[in-house]
Design a protein around this motif. Structure first.
Motif, PDB file in Angstrom:
ATOM      1  N   GLU A   1      12.763 -29.238  60.229  1.00 49.35           N
ATOM      2  CA  GLU A   1      13.054 -27.833  59.967  1.00 49.35           C
ATOM      3  C   GLU A   1      12.709 -27.442  58.530  1.00 49.35           C
ATOM      4  O   GLU A   1      12.279 -26.320  58.278  1.00 49.35           O
ATOM      5  CB  GLU A   1      14.526 -27.523  60.255  1.00 49.35           C
ATOM      6  N   HIS A   2      12.871 -28.358  57.592  1.00 50.38           N
ATOM      7  CA  HIS A   2      12.531 -28.062  56.187  1.00 50.38           C
ATOM      8  C   HIS A   2      11.038 -27.755  56.056  1.00 50.38           C
ATOM      9  O   HIS A   2      10.655 -26.806  55.375  1.00 50.38           O
ATOM     10  CB  HIS A   2      12.919 -29.242  55.290  1.00 50.38           C
ATOM     11  N   LEU A   3      10.192 -28.539  56.690  1.00 50.57           N
ATOM     12  CA  LEU A   3       8.745 -28.316  56.636  1.00 50.57           C
ATOM     13  C   LEU A   3       8.370 -27.006  57.319  1.00 50.57           C
ATOM     14  O   LEU A   3       7.512 -26.265  56.824  1.00 50.57           O
ATOM     15  CB  LEU A   3       8.007 -29.492  57.286  1.00 50.57           C
ATOM     16  N   ARG A   4       9.030 -26.698  58.440  1.00 51.72           N
ATOM     17  CA  ARG A   4       8.782 -25.409  59.117  1.00 51.72           C
ATOM     18  C   ARG A   4       9.137 -24.246  58.206  1.00 51.72           C
ATOM     19  O   ARG A   4       8.376 -23.281  58.086  1.00 51.72           O
ATOM     20  CB  ARG A   4       9.600 -25.310  60.403  1.00 51.72           C
ATOM     21  N   ALA A   5      10.290 -24.343  57.542  1.00 54.14           N
ATOM     22  CA  ALA A   5      10.731 -23.274  56.641  1.00 54.14           C
ATOM     23  C   ALA A   5       9.772 -23.132  55.459  1.00 54.14           C
ATOM     24  O   ALA A   5       9.451 -22.016  55.034  1.00 54.14           O
ATOM     25  CB  ALA A   5      12.138 -23.554  56.150  1.00 54.14           C
ATOM     26  N   GLU A   6       9.306 -24.243  54.943  1.00 53.83           N
ATOM     27  CA  GLU A   6       8.352 -24.214  53.833  1.00 53.83           C
ATOM     28  C   GLU A   6       7.055 -23.537  54.270  1.00 53.83           C
ATOM     29  O   GLU A   6       6.471 -22.744  53.526  1.00 53.83           O
ATOM     30  CB  GLU A   6       8.079 -25.643  53.356  1.00 53.83           C
ATOM     31  N   GLY A   7       6.613 -23.813  55.474  1.00 56.18           N
ATOM     32  CA  GLY A   7       5.411 -23.185  56.007  1.00 56.18           C
ATOM     33  C   GLY A   7       5.581 -21.687  56.175  1.00 56.18           C
ATOM     34  O   GLY A   7       4.687 -20.906  55.824  1.00 56.18           O
ATOM     35  N   ARG A   8       6.734 -21.279  56.673  1.00 56.20           N
ATOM     36  CA  ARG A   8       7.003 -19.837  56.816  1.00 56.20           C
ATOM     37  C   ARG A   8       7.044 -19.165  55.446  1.00 56.20           C
ATOM     38  O   ARG A   8       6.550 -18.044  55.279  1.00 56.20           O
ATOM     39  CB  ARG A   8       8.310 -19.611  57.572  1.00 56.20           C
ATOM     40  N   ALA A   9       7.609 -19.846  54.452  1.00 60.90           N
ATOM     41  CA  ALA A   9       7.679 -19.293  53.096  1.00 60.90           C
ATOM     42  C   ALA A   9       6.276 -19.148  52.501  1.00 60.90           C
ATOM     43  O   ALA A   9       5.974 -18.143  51.849  1.00 60.90           O
ATOM     44  CB  ALA A   9       8.548 -20.174  52.210  1.00 60.90           C
ATOM     45  N   ASP A  10       5.432 -20.137  52.722  1.00 66.63           N
ATOM     46  CA  ASP A  10       4.049 -20.059  52.233  1.00 66.63           C
ATOM     47  C   ASP A  10       3.323 -18.865  52.852  1.00 66.63           C
ATOM     48  O   ASP A  10       2.584 -18.150  52.169  1.00 66.63           O
ATOM     49  CB  ASP A  10       3.269 -21.344  52.558  1.00 66.63           C
ATOM     50  N   GLN A  11       3.547 -18.651  54.140  1.00 67.48           N
ATOM     51  CA  GLN A  11       2.905 -17.526  54.816  1.00 67.48           C
ATOM     52  C   GLN A  11       3.413 -16.192  54.275  1.00 67.48           C
ATOM     53  O   GLN A  11       2.637 -15.262  54.056  1.00 67.48           O
ATOM     54  CB  GLN A  11       3.147 -17.603  56.320  1.00 67.48           C
ATOM     55  N   ALA A  12       4.711 -16.116  54.043  1.00 65.63           N
ATOM     56  CA  ALA A  12       5.294 -14.879  53.508  1.00 65.63           C
ATOM     57  C   ALA A  12       4.757 -14.594  52.117  1.00 65.63           C
ATOM     58  O   ALA A  12       4.447 -13.446  51.780  1.00 65.63           O
ATOM     59  CB  ALA A  12       6.815 -14.987  53.489  1.00 65.63           C
ATOM     60  N   GLU A  13       4.621 -15.629  51.303  1.00 64.61           N
ATOM     61  CA  GLU A  13       4.088 -15.459  49.949  1.00 64.61           C
ATOM     62  C   GLU A  13       2.654 -14.936  50.001  1.00 64.61           C
ATOM     63  O   GLU A  13       2.290 -14.041  49.239  1.00 64.61           O
ATOM     64  CB  GLU A  13       4.140 -16.795  49.208  1.00 64.61           C
ATOM     65  N   ALA A  14       1.857 -15.478  50.899  1.00 64.04           N
ATOM     66  CA  ALA A  14       0.473 -15.011  51.041  1.00 64.04           C
ATOM     67  C   ALA A  14       0.445 -13.556  51.505  1.00 64.04           C
ATOM     68  O   ALA A  14      -0.378 -12.763  51.021  1.00 64.04           O
ATOM     69  CB  ALA A  14      -0.292 -15.900  52.034  1.00 64.04           C
ATOM     70  N   ASP A  15       1.337 -13.185  52.408  1.00 71.44           N
ATOM     71  CA  ASP A  15       1.404 -11.794  52.874  1.00 71.44           C
ATOM     72  C   ASP A  15       1.770 -10.848  51.729  1.00 71.44           C
ATOM     73  O   ASP A  15       1.201  -9.757  51.611  1.00 71.44           O
ATOM     74  CB  ASP A  15       2.429 -11.644  54.002  1.00 71.44           C
ATOM     75  N   ILE A  16       2.704 -11.271  50.878  1.00 70.97           N
ATOM     76  CA  ILE A  16       3.116 -10.434  49.747  1.00 70.97           C
ATOM     77  C   ILE A  16       1.960 -10.265  48.770  1.00 70.97           C
ATOM     78  O   ILE A  16       1.700  -9.161  48.275  1.00 70.97           O
ATOM     79  CB  ILE A  16       4.354 -11.042  49.057  1.00 70.97           C
ATOM     80  N   LYS A  17       1.250 -11.342  48.492  1.00 71.11           N
ATOM     81  CA  LYS A  17       0.101 -11.257  47.585  1.00 71.11           C
ATOM     82  C   LYS A  17      -0.963 -10.324  48.152  1.00 71.11           C
ATOM     83  O   LYS A  17      -1.545  -9.521  47.431  1.00 71.11           O
ATOM     84  CB  LYS A  17      -0.507 -12.635  47.349  1.00 71.11           C
ATOM     85  N   GLN A  18      -1.198 -10.437  49.439  1.00 71.70           N
ATOM     86  CA  GLN A  18      -2.194  -9.588  50.078  1.00 71.70           C
ATOM     87  C   GLN A  18      -1.781  -8.117  50.009  1.00 71.70           C
ATOM     88  O   GLN A  18      -2.605  -7.249  49.753  1.00 71.70           O
ATOM     89  CB  GLN A  18      -2.419 -10.007  51.524  1.00 71.70           C
ATOM     90  N   ALA A  19      -0.504  -7.833  50.223  1.00 65.56           N
ATOM     91  CA  ALA A  19      -0.014  -6.460  50.136  1.00 65.56           C
ATOM     92  C   ALA A  19      -0.188  -5.918  48.722  1.00 65.56           C
ATOM     93  O   ALA A  19      -0.555  -4.756  48.535  1.00 65.56           O
ATOM     94  CB  ALA A  19       1.455  -6.405  50.546  1.00 65.56           C
ATOM     95  N   GLY A  20       0.054  -6.756  47.723  1.00 67.00           N
ATOM     96  CA  GLY A  20      -0.145  -6.347  46.338  1.00 67.00           C
ATOM     97  C   GLY A  20      -1.596  -6.026  46.052  1.00 67.00           C
ATOM     98  O   GLY A  20      -1.908  -5.056  45.350  1.00 67.00           O
ATOM     99  N   GLU A  21      -2.497  -6.818  46.599  1.00 65.13           N
ATOM    100  CA  GLU A  21      -3.929  -6.565  46.416  1.00 65.13           C
ATOM    101  C   GLU A  21      -4.328  -5.252  47.086  1.00 65.13           C
ATOM    102  O   GLU A  21      -5.112  -4.477  46.547  1.00 65.13           O
ATOM    103  CB  GLU A  21      -4.759  -7.726  46.964  1.00 65.13           C
ATOM    104  N   HIS A  22      -3.775  -5.001  48.262  1.00 67.60           N
ATOM    105  CA  HIS A  22      -4.073  -3.733  48.946  1.00 67.60           C
ATOM    106  C   HIS A  22      -3.569  -2.547  48.147  1.00 67.60           C
ATOM    107  O   HIS A  22      -4.222  -1.512  48.072  1.00 67.60           O
ATOM    108  CB  HIS A  22      -3.462  -3.710  50.355  1.00 67.60           C
TER     109      HIS A  22
END
Length: 57
Positions: free
Chosen positions: A29-50
């Motif tokens: 579950e820790h690795l799953r949560a880390e993966g979800r966090a990485d995806q969320a971080e990428a989404d936030i960065k992308q939104a900032g770029e937009h």
């Protein structure tokens, strides 16, 4: 948004998805949560770029 930023954000999102899938496969579950966090971080960065692109015109 520059092409380099798009590629970097997509790579981060893909890495997060892979971590999440690996965590799910092995029951970590820790690795799953880390993966979800990485995806969320990428989404936030992308939104900032937009947002920067929208302000430029």
């Amino acid at each position: 948004m520059s092409t380099g930023d798009k590629i970097e954000n997509s790579g981060e999102k893909l890495k997060g998805a892979a971590k999440e899938a690996a965590g799910k496969a092995v029951g970590n579950e820790h690795l799953r949560a880390e993966g979800r966090a990485d995806q969320a971080e990428a989404d936030i960065k992308q939104a900032g770029e937009h947002a920067k692109d929208a302000l430029k015109g």
